[in-house]
Design a protein around this motif. Structure first.
Motif, PDB file in Angstrom:
ATOM      1  N   ASP A  18      73.500  94.859  -5.532  1.00 27.89           N
ATOM      2  CA  ASP A  18      72.898  93.935  -6.486  1.00 27.89           C
ATOM      3  C   ASP A  18      71.407  93.811  -6.159  1.00 27.89           C
ATOM      4  OD1 ASP A  18      72.037  91.883  -8.092  1.00 27.89           O
ATOM      5  OD2 ASP A  18      73.375  90.360  -7.258  1.00 27.89           O
ATOM      6  N   MET A  19      70.570  94.518  -6.910  1.00 26.21           N
ATOM      7  CA  MET A  19      69.125  94.516  -6.668  1.00 26.21           C
ATOM      8  C   MET A  19      68.405  93.404  -7.450  1.00 26.21           C
ATOM      9  SD  MET A  19      68.048  96.999  -4.624  1.00 26.21           S
ATOM     10  CE  MET A  19      68.258  98.719  -4.118  1.00 26.21           C
ATOM     11  N   SER A  20      69.155  92.486  -8.040  1.00 28.99           N
ATOM     12  CA  SER A  20      68.539  91.505  -8.939  1.00 28.99           C
ATOM     13  C   SER A  20      67.476  90.659  -8.247  1.00 28.99           C
ATOM     14  CB  SER A  20      69.611  90.598  -9.546  1.00 28.99           C
ATOM     15  OG  SER A  20      70.316  89.882  -8.532  1.00 28.99           O
ATOM     16  N   ARG A  21      67.718  90.271  -7.000  1.00 34.52           N
ATOM     17  CA  ARG A  21      66.746  89.434  -6.293  1.00 34.52           C
ATOM     18  C   ARG A  21      65.431  90.186  -6.070  1.00 34.52           C
ATOM     19  NH1 ARG A  21      67.620  85.092  -2.676  1.00 34.52           N
ATOM     20  NH2 ARG A  21      69.619  84.853  -3.741  1.00 34.52           N
ATOM     21  N   LEU A  22      65.530  91.452  -5.700  1.00 34.95           N
ATOM     22  CA  LEU A  22      64.312  92.221  -5.426  1.00 34.95           C
ATOM     23  C   LEU A  22      63.594  92.655  -6.688  1.00 34.95           C
ATOM     24  CD1 LEU A  22      65.202  94.509  -2.380  1.00 34.95           C
ATOM     25  CD2 LEU A  22      64.483  92.116  -2.428  1.00 34.95           C
ATOM     26  N   ASN A  23      64.285  92.616  -7.822  1.00 29.51           N
ATOM     27  CA  ASN A  23      63.671  93.065  -9.076  1.00 29.51           C
ATOM     28  C   ASN A  23      63.143  91.918  -9.935  1.00 29.51           C
ATOM     29  OD1 ASN A  23      63.641  95.966  -9.164  1.00 29.51           O
ATOM     30  ND2 ASN A  23      65.872  95.915  -9.200  1.00 29.51           N
TER      31      ASN A  23
ATOM     32  N   PRO B  71      70.367  92.681  -1.292  1.00 30.42           N
ATOM     33  CA  PRO B  71      69.169  92.516  -0.454  1.00 30.42           C
ATOM     34  C   PRO B  71      68.386  91.285  -0.897  1.00 30.42           C
ATOM     35  CG  PRO B  71      68.887  94.348  -1.980  1.00 30.42           C
ATOM     36  CD  PRO B  71      70.290  93.879  -2.143  1.00 30.42           C
ATOM     37  N   LEU B  72      67.846  90.550   0.082  1.00 33.19           N
ATOM     38  CA  LEU B  72      67.169  89.283  -0.200  1.00 33.19           C
ATOM     39  C   LEU B  72      65.661  89.347   0.006  1.00 33.19           C
ATOM     40  CD1 LEU B  72      69.733  86.948   1.597  1.00 33.19           C
ATOM     41  CD2 LEU B  72      69.643  87.537  -0.836  1.00 33.19           C
ATOM     42  N   HIS B  73      65.248  89.987   1.077  1.00 28.30           N
ATOM     43  CA  HIS B  73      63.818  90.186   1.317  1.00 28.30           C
ATOM     44  C   HIS B  73      63.645  91.388   2.226  1.00 28.30           C
ATOM     45  CE1 HIS B  73      64.143  87.506   5.095  1.00 28.30           C
ATOM     46  NE2 HIS B  73      63.686  88.660   5.542  1.00 28.30           N
ATOM     47  N   ILE B  74      62.400  91.849   2.371  1.00 23.70           N
ATOM     48  CA  ILE B  74      62.051  92.940   3.273  1.00 23.70           C
ATOM     49  C   ILE B  74      60.957  92.421   4.202  1.00 23.70           C
ATOM     50  CG2 ILE B  74      61.251  95.331   3.450  1.00 23.70           C
ATOM     51  CD1 ILE B  74      62.174  95.726   0.536  1.00 23.70           C
TER      52      ILE B  74
ATOM     53  N   PHE C 234      57.810  89.949   0.712  1.00 28.93           N
ATOM     54  CA  PHE C 234      57.673  90.911   1.799  1.00 28.93           C
ATOM     55  C   PHE C 234      57.014  90.129   2.921  1.00 28.93           C
ATOM     56  CE2 PHE C 234      55.379  94.322   4.085  1.00 28.93           C
ATOM     57  CZ  PHE C 234      56.468  95.125   4.402  1.00 28.93           C
ATOM     58  N   VAL C 235      57.711  89.963   4.050  1.00 29.24           N
ATOM     59  CA  VAL C 235      57.292  88.997   5.057  1.00 29.24           C
ATOM     60  C   VAL C 235      57.079  89.651   6.420  1.00 29.24           C
ATOM     61  CG1 VAL C 235      58.502  87.144   3.841  1.00 29.24           C
ATOM     62  CG2 VAL C 235      59.682  88.392   5.678  1.00 29.24           C
TER      63      VAL C 235
ATOM     64  N   VAL D  17      54.510  91.065  -1.879  1.00 34.10           N
ATOM     65  CA  VAL D  17      55.581  90.779  -2.835  1.00 34.10           C
ATOM     66  C   VAL D  17      56.260  92.084  -3.216  1.00 34.10           C
ATOM     67  CG1 VAL D  17      54.085  90.958  -4.874  1.00 34.10           C
ATOM     68  CG2 VAL D  17      56.146  89.548  -4.976  1.00 34.10           C
ATOM     69  N   ILE D  18      57.561  92.014  -3.434  1.00 35.38           N
ATOM     70  CA  ILE D  18      58.326  93.191  -3.845  1.00 35.38           C
ATOM     71  C   ILE D  18      58.310  93.257  -5.366  1.00 35.38           C
ATOM     72  CG2 ILE D  18      60.595  94.303  -3.795  1.00 35.38           C
ATOM     73  CD1 ILE D  18      61.062  92.529  -1.191  1.00 35.38           C
ATOM     74  N   GLU D  19      57.754  94.331  -5.897  1.00 36.24           N
ATOM     75  CA  GLU D  19      57.597  94.440  -7.342  1.00 36.24           C
ATOM     76  C   GLU D  19      58.822  95.031  -8.017  1.00 36.24           C
ATOM     77  OE1 GLU D  19      53.764  96.502  -7.670  1.00 36.24           O
ATOM     78  OE2 GLU D  19      52.915  94.536  -8.161  1.00 36.24           O
TER      79      GLU D  19
END
Length: 199
Positions: A51-56, A142-145, A62-63, A76-78
């Motif tokens: 489920d890529m919805s959070r990253l999209n 995935p929630l963050h990178i 991006f921390v 920020v993840i675009e």
């Protein structure tokens, strides 16, 4: 559901300061259960499992070192997609306090990234060769990178130096084989990203 952290790599830099990130390469990583017993955890790369919805959303952070606060958000993840692993396009902050970290990323002193992910469903897999149990996340989000000094997935890292699009395109044709390879690599990665993202 549980939250876990897995590592990846930054692949290339793109127009406008964006960087393509391989945040999960498919490598099983060692984890420990509540009884401190080891097991391997991997993540399915079947599109139906991720489920890529959070990253999209265009707003996922991006921390630095998995610290989810304003003072540690370096970018920020675009967009995110699957292609030989799980990948994302990250745009870096221009804040002066992050310049040293961004410079270290560009010079490959900092080359590792890591993802935080929510494991929604998991399935038991055959044991690994060392006899340690193996579990696969069959549904995950995935929630963050994050940029990190060291990660669990040794295949997760920044892959190349920062490439400036205008510089590449303006180099003369006789600038040498290395520059032509750089130009070809950059344009191929950019075209692939745009195709995958439907741009």
């Amino acid at each position: 559901m549980s939250k876990t952290v897995i590592n990846g790599e930054i692949l290339a830099a793109h127009e406008g300061g964006g960087r393509e990130v391989l945040f999960y390469a498919g490598t099983p990583v060692m984890r420990y259960d509540k009884r401190e017993k080891p097991y391997y955890l991997s993540f399915s790369l079947d599109p139906a499992s991720v489920d890529m919805s959070r990253l999209n959303t265009g707003r996922a952070p991006f921390v630095v070192d998995h610290m989810e606060d304003v003072g540690h958000q370096i970018g920020v993840i675009e967009t995110a997609w699957l292609a030989d692993g799980a990948r994302a396009m990250v745009r870096m902050s221009a804040r002066p306090e992050f310049k040293g970290i961004v410079d270290d990323i560009d010079s490959r002193i900092l080359s590792n990234v890591s993802m935080a992910a929510e494991v929604i469903e998991r399935v038991k897999m055959p044991e690994m060769e060392d006899g340690i149990p193996h579990v696969m996340a069959s549904m995950w989000r995935p929630l963050h990178i994050s940029v990190v000094a060291r990660g669990a997935d040794h295949n997760a890292q920044f892959l190349s130096d920062r490439l400036d699009l205008s510089d590449l395109l303006e180099r003369p044709a006789d600038a040498g084989a290395a520059s032509l390879v750089d130009r070809a690599r950059f344009l191929l990665a950019l075209a692939k990203h745009r195709f995958e993202a439907g741009l």
